[in-house]
Design an enzyme around this catalytic site. Structure first.
Site, PDB file in Angstrom:
ATOM      1  N   ARG A  89     -10.608   5.444   5.264  1.00  0.00           N
ATOM      2  CA  ARG A  89     -10.610   4.534   6.412  1.00  0.00           C
ATOM      3  C   ARG A  89     -11.314   5.157   7.612  1.00  0.00           C
ATOM      4  NH1 ARG A  89      -8.756   2.874  10.886  1.00  0.00           N
ATOM      5  NH2 ARG A  89      -7.702   0.915  11.351  1.00  0.00           N
ATOM      6  N   ARG A 108     -11.871  -5.375  14.739  1.00  0.00           N
ATOM      7  CA  ARG A 108     -10.651  -6.076  14.359  1.00  0.00           C
ATOM      8  C   ARG A 108     -10.806  -7.498  14.857  1.00  0.00           C
ATOM      9  NH1 ARG A 108      -5.936  -3.904  12.873  1.00  0.00           N
ATOM     10  NH2 ARG A 108      -6.286  -1.802  13.635  1.00  0.00           N
ATOM     11  N   LYS A 164      -3.789 -10.217   8.968  1.00  0.00           N
ATOM     12  CA  LYS A 164      -2.753  -9.633   8.110  1.00  0.00           C
ATOM     13  C   LYS A 164      -1.427 -10.288   8.399  1.00  0.00           C
ATOM     14  CE  LYS A 164      -2.589  -5.311  10.740  1.00  0.00           C
ATOM     15  NZ  LYS A 164      -2.380  -3.890  10.724  1.00  0.00           N
ATOM     16  N   GLU A 209      -5.389 -12.966  -0.128  1.00  0.00           N
ATOM     17  CA  GLU A 209      -5.351 -11.785  -1.003  1.00  0.00           C
ATOM     18  C   GLU A 209      -4.093 -10.972  -0.723  1.00  0.00           C
ATOM     19  OE1 GLU A 209      -8.957  -9.599  -0.304  1.00  0.00           O
ATOM     20  OE2 GLU A 209     -10.198 -11.373  -0.626  1.00  0.00           O
ATOM     21  N   LYS A 214      -1.969  -7.790   0.266  1.00  0.00           N
ATOM     22  CA  LYS A 214      -2.244  -6.585   1.063  1.00  0.00           C
ATOM     23  C   LYS A 214      -1.667  -5.401   0.301  1.00  0.00           C
ATOM     24  CE  LYS A 214      -2.277  -4.738   5.760  1.00  0.00           C
ATOM     25  NZ  LYS A 214      -2.047  -3.333   5.473  1.00  0.00           N
ATOM     26  N   GLU A 232      -9.235  -1.201  -1.873  1.00  0.00           N
ATOM     27  CA  GLU A 232      -8.023  -0.412  -1.664  1.00  0.00           C
ATOM     28  C   GLU A 232      -7.706   0.334  -2.961  1.00  0.00           C
ATOM     29  OE1 GLU A 232      -6.606  -0.443   1.336  1.00  0.00           O
ATOM     30  OE2 GLU A 232      -4.540   0.273   1.072  1.00  0.00           O
ATOM     31  N   PHE A 254     -12.387  -5.673  -2.703  1.00  0.00           N
ATOM     32  CA  PHE A 254     -12.262  -6.994  -2.079  1.00  0.00           C
ATOM     33  C   PHE A 254     -13.502  -7.417  -1.301  1.00  0.00           C
ATOM     34  CE2 PHE A 254      -9.473  -4.027   0.456  1.00  0.00           C
ATOM     35  CZ  PHE A 254     -10.329  -3.844   1.534  1.00  0.00           C
TER      36      PHE A 254
HETATM   37  P1  ATP Z   1      -2.419  -0.859   8.114  1.00  0.00           P
HETATM   38  O1  ATP Z   1      -1.808   0.177   8.988  1.00  0.00           O
HETATM   39  O2  ATP Z   1      -1.599  -2.092   7.969  1.00  0.00           O
HETATM   40  O3  ATP Z   1      -2.941  -0.321   6.817  1.00  0.00           O
HETATM   41  P2  ATP Z   1      -5.000  -0.754   9.290  1.00  0.00           P
HETATM   42  O4  ATP Z   1      -5.086  -0.574  10.764  1.00  0.00           O
HETATM   43  O5  ATP Z   1      -5.372   0.395   8.423  1.00  0.00           O
HETATM   44  O6  ATP Z   1      -3.612  -1.368   8.936  1.00  0.00           O
HETATM   45  P3  ATP Z   1      -5.742  -3.425   9.203  1.00  0.00           P
HETATM   46  O7  ATP Z   1      -7.060  -3.967   9.518  1.00  0.00           O
HETATM   47  O8  ATP Z   1      -4.698  -3.652  10.190  1.00  0.00           O
HETATM   48  O9  ATP Z   1      -5.930  -1.893   8.883  1.00  0.00           O
HETATM   49  O10 ATP Z   1      -5.259  -3.990   7.826  1.00  0.00           O
HETATM   50  C1  ATP Z   1      -6.168  -3.997   6.792  1.00  0.00           C
HETATM   51  C2  ATP Z   1      -5.868  -2.845   5.858  1.00  0.00           C
HETATM   52  O11 ATP Z   1      -5.133  -3.339   4.761  1.00  0.00           O
HETATM   53  C3  ATP Z   1      -7.117  -2.271   5.303  1.00  0.00           C
HETATM   54  O12 ATP Z   1      -7.528  -1.143   6.054  1.00  0.00           O
HETATM   55  C4  ATP Z   1      -6.758  -1.914   3.870  1.00  0.00           C
HETATM   56  O13 ATP Z   1      -6.425  -0.554   3.776  1.00  0.00           O
HETATM   57  C5  ATP Z   1      -5.525  -2.719   3.564  1.00  0.00           C
HETATM   58  N1  ATP Z   1      -5.724  -3.769   2.567  1.00  0.00           N
HETATM   59  C6  ATP Z   1      -4.974  -3.928   1.449  1.00  0.00           C
HETATM   60  N2  ATP Z   1      -5.352  -4.991   0.755  1.00  0.00           N
HETATM   61  C7  ATP Z   1      -6.382  -5.556   1.404  1.00  0.00           C
HETATM   62  C8  ATP Z   1      -7.197  -6.709   1.169  1.00  0.00           C
HETATM   63  N3  ATP Z   1      -7.024  -7.485   0.126  1.00  0.00           N
HETATM   64  N4  ATP Z   1      -8.173  -6.971   2.060  1.00  0.00           N
HETATM   65  C9  ATP Z   1      -8.362  -6.184   3.144  1.00  0.00           C
HETATM   66  N5  ATP Z   1      -7.618  -5.105   3.427  1.00  0.00           N
HETATM   67  C10 ATP Z   1      -6.628  -4.781   2.566  1.00  0.00           C
END
Ligand code: ATP
Length: 596
Positions: free
Chosen positions: A274, A420, A426, A248, A250, A303, A343
């Site tokens: 979040r 996590r 990612k 998917e 991001k 998102e 998602f």
């Molecule tokens: P980041 O700082 O990169 O947003 P994070 O710590 O908030 O990271 P991570 O688990 O590292 O969160 O990365 C997942 C994040 O990516 C999710 O919190 C969401 O906001 C975003 N995201 C965007 N598209 C998607 C997707 N298709 N599936 C899951 N998460 C997604």
């Protein structure tokens, strides 16, 4: 329990920095608390009145508290302000003033009474509410003993400074009920599924730990979000999450959990960020579309991002973020309409879907939201593949479209609330490419897998050109053992003038009279102003190096800690709590990966 008894515990907590000692003290509180008060005590310990998702704020600034203190102790506001300037903490000022009133007898309020009084003050709104808050707060303070006053003043200001997080509370609940930490996984599961610490403590008090097994998703109460691990490339990703994976995009917007449920015969909709704050009012177009869902009992994860349905283009974060304001929301909703790209689905019609494999959850989701979407509700596109080459191609396309990269998902994994893991991976474009995209200029080649979320630990006063901003540099830290924060970098040149101004404003608000006890930092790099752990910034760096100056990862025979080379500020992450900052363990993994 009397509030004065609770304050004795609070003072003990204040005076220790050992996590084990804190766990023991908290466990004693939970053992002693009755079933009628344990939920309230849990919130108060975290400096709150209700769980964050309920969206109740104290709305008591230092100015209001200063006036309340003046009224309570018969002093002028100017006198209180003067005292505050030298003590650096209004709680300590109040403590001293209350101690001087020796001939006045304090009313020994119960925790419940005090909690209700604080709730009433917080709920004051509308015309004249500030005056009413001052009056009620003064009345309350003037009737408390000196120790209680100190904490009741600090609480609404968000300055409890007890130095533990929810994780320590979960440990303490295990110790209180089992004598050791062995029940922590059970308690944590329940907390991940319904993020309301008061509800959890109350449930345990009523029926023991066994009650937690019955806790399931409940629309209206947020689920702690699932998070992604990082990997350097497509081959490793397939190895960890494959052979077949779901790919998917991001999207770079706001993580949003959408809840719908029925209450009092009416369909209710709520959105959570979040860090599980209630963001329902920020996205009216999403709430309106959610009303069109066929069900009124559902939890979706997605998102929220600006999206042009005609061109199929996603907005840059800078555009999406304009919605983060309290005013003119409707106007901005017209200018940059936001969509939620869903998602995942966590709950449907009375049933938790968390334990279903993702492939099954996705099939259900596709029935709930059709490909063409429902107004502002869109289905996140997904491609199933076992091919690393295809993943790389998708990554390139995503970055070209101005997005961050991909999230690749294990199709067999359950939804891992609050953790996590490699169920989601990612893949971001290299930071160099990211930088290029964001600022239009390339920097040196490097292989950092991700940006780093740091807590602002303090500020250095600016010199020369930056003297006017107040703060001219920041001390940054990450989270590590014992729930403490360890230094990892100084941030000086990587901020624009505007960012400096903003940093200055924010650090001023978080000013602590001394180094917070949850910080581990060397004297040599002590900042001019210490800031309480509250503010998270996303940092882009060229490389992770080792330095004797920083404490992250420095212990025992490790005489050097991790340090960031060429740190630049990407953005302030108000959607993250300090507990969500990058951890020493994560930095260690990223350090190893960059060496490959
Ligand atoms: P980041 O700082 O990169 O947003 P994070 O710590 O908030 O990271 P991570 O688990 O590292 O969160 O990365 C997942 C994040 O990516 C999710 O919190 C969401 O906001 C975003 N995201 C965007 N598209 C998607 C997707 N298709 N599936 C899951 N998460 C997604």
């Amino acid at each position: 329990m009397k509030f004065s008894d609770l304050s004795v515990y609070l003072e003990k907590l204040e005076n220790t920095s050992s996590r084990n000692a804190m766990t023991e003290i908290l466990a004693s509180i939970f053992q002693r608390a009755s079933r009628e008060e344990i939920d309230k005590i849990s919130y108060l310990l975290l400096g709150e009145l209700l769980p964050a998702y309920k969206g109740l704020e104290f709305n008591i600034a230092e100015k209001i508290m200063t006036q309340a203190l003046a009224l309570a102790f018969d002093q002028s506001p100017a006198y209180i302000t003067k005292k505050y300037k030298s003590a650096g903490d209004l709680g300590n000022v109040a403590h001293e003033l209350a101690q001087q009133q020796k001939n006045k007898k304090a009313k020994n309020f119960s925790v419940n009474y005090l909690y209700d009084a604080l709730l009433e003050i917080a709920a004051e709104s509308g015309e004249g509410s500030q005056e009413r808050k001052i009056k009620k707060m003064a009345e309350l303070l003037s009737n408390l003993d000196a120790r209680s006053v100190k904490f009741v003043v600090r609480m609404p200001l968000g300055k409890m400074r007890l130095g533990f997080s929810e994780a320590t509370i979960l440990d303490a609940l295990s110790v209180a009920n089992k004598g050791d930490k062995s029940a922590r996984p059970l308690i944590e599961r329940a907390y991940n599924v319904t993020a309301d610490i008061g509800a959890i403590t109350k449930k345990i008090k009523m029926g023991g730990l066994a009650m937690l097994k019955k806790i399931e998703t409940n629309p209206g109460v947020p689920v702690r979000p699932s998070l992604a691990e990082r990997l350097p490339g497509a081959v490793e990703t397939i190895k960890k999450a494959g052979p077949l994976v779901g790919v998917e995009k991001k999207l770079d917007g706001f993580r949003t959990q959408l809840h719908a449920w029925k209450e009092g015969g009416q369909k209710r909709i709520a959105l959570f960020s979040r860090n599980l704050e209630n963001t329902t009012l920020m996205f009216p177009e999403i709430t309106a579309s959610a009303r069109k869902l066929k069900t009124d009992n559902i939890i979706l994860d997605g998102e929220t991002i600006g999206y042009n349905a005609k061109t199929g283009k996603f907005a840059a974060f800078q555009e999406t973020v304009q919605r983060k304001r309290k005013y003119e929301i409707e106007e901005f909703a017209k200018k940059i309409p936001l969509h939620i790209f869903v998602f995942d689905i966590l709950h449907l019609n009375g049933r938790s879907l968390l334990n279903l494999p993702f492939r099954k959850r996705r099939a259900i989701l596709e029935k709930v939201i059709p490909v063409q979407g429902i107004g502002a509700l869109m289905l996140a596109r997904q491609t199933e593949t076992a091919s690393p080459a295809l993943i790389e191609k998708e990554l390139g396309k995503s970055v070209e479209a101005g997005l961050e990269g991909l999230v690749v998902k294990n199709l067999e994994a359950p939804y891992q609330a609050g953790s996590r893991g490699f169920h989601w991976i990612k893949l971001k474009a290299t930071t160099a490419a990211l930088e290029k995209l964001r600022s239009g200029q390339a920097r040196g080649k490097n292989q950092l897998l991700d940006t780093i979320d740091c807590v602002i630990m303090g500020g250095y006063r600016g010199r020369g050109k930056r003297a006017g901003f107040g703060v001219g540099g920041l001390l940054l830290g990450i989270r590590g053992p014992e729930d403490k924060y360890y230094t990892v970098s100084r941030l000086g040149t990587g901020l624009s003038d505007e960012q400096f101004r903003e940093a200055n404003k924010r650090v001023e608000k978080l000013k602590a009279p001394e180094m917070p006890k949850s910080y581990v930092a060397d004297k040599e790099i002590a900042p001019d102003i210490w800031a309480r752990p509250a503010l998270v910034v996303e940092i882009l760096a060229d490389e992770i190096t080792l330095s004797p100056r920083h404490t992250a990862g420095r212990h025992g025979s490790n005489t050097r800690g991790y340090s960031l080379r060429f740190p630049r500020l990407v953005r302030f992450r108000d959607d993250k709590n300090p507990e969500d900052a990058t951890t020493v363990e994560e930095i260690k993994k990223m350090y190893k990966a960059q060496k490959k």
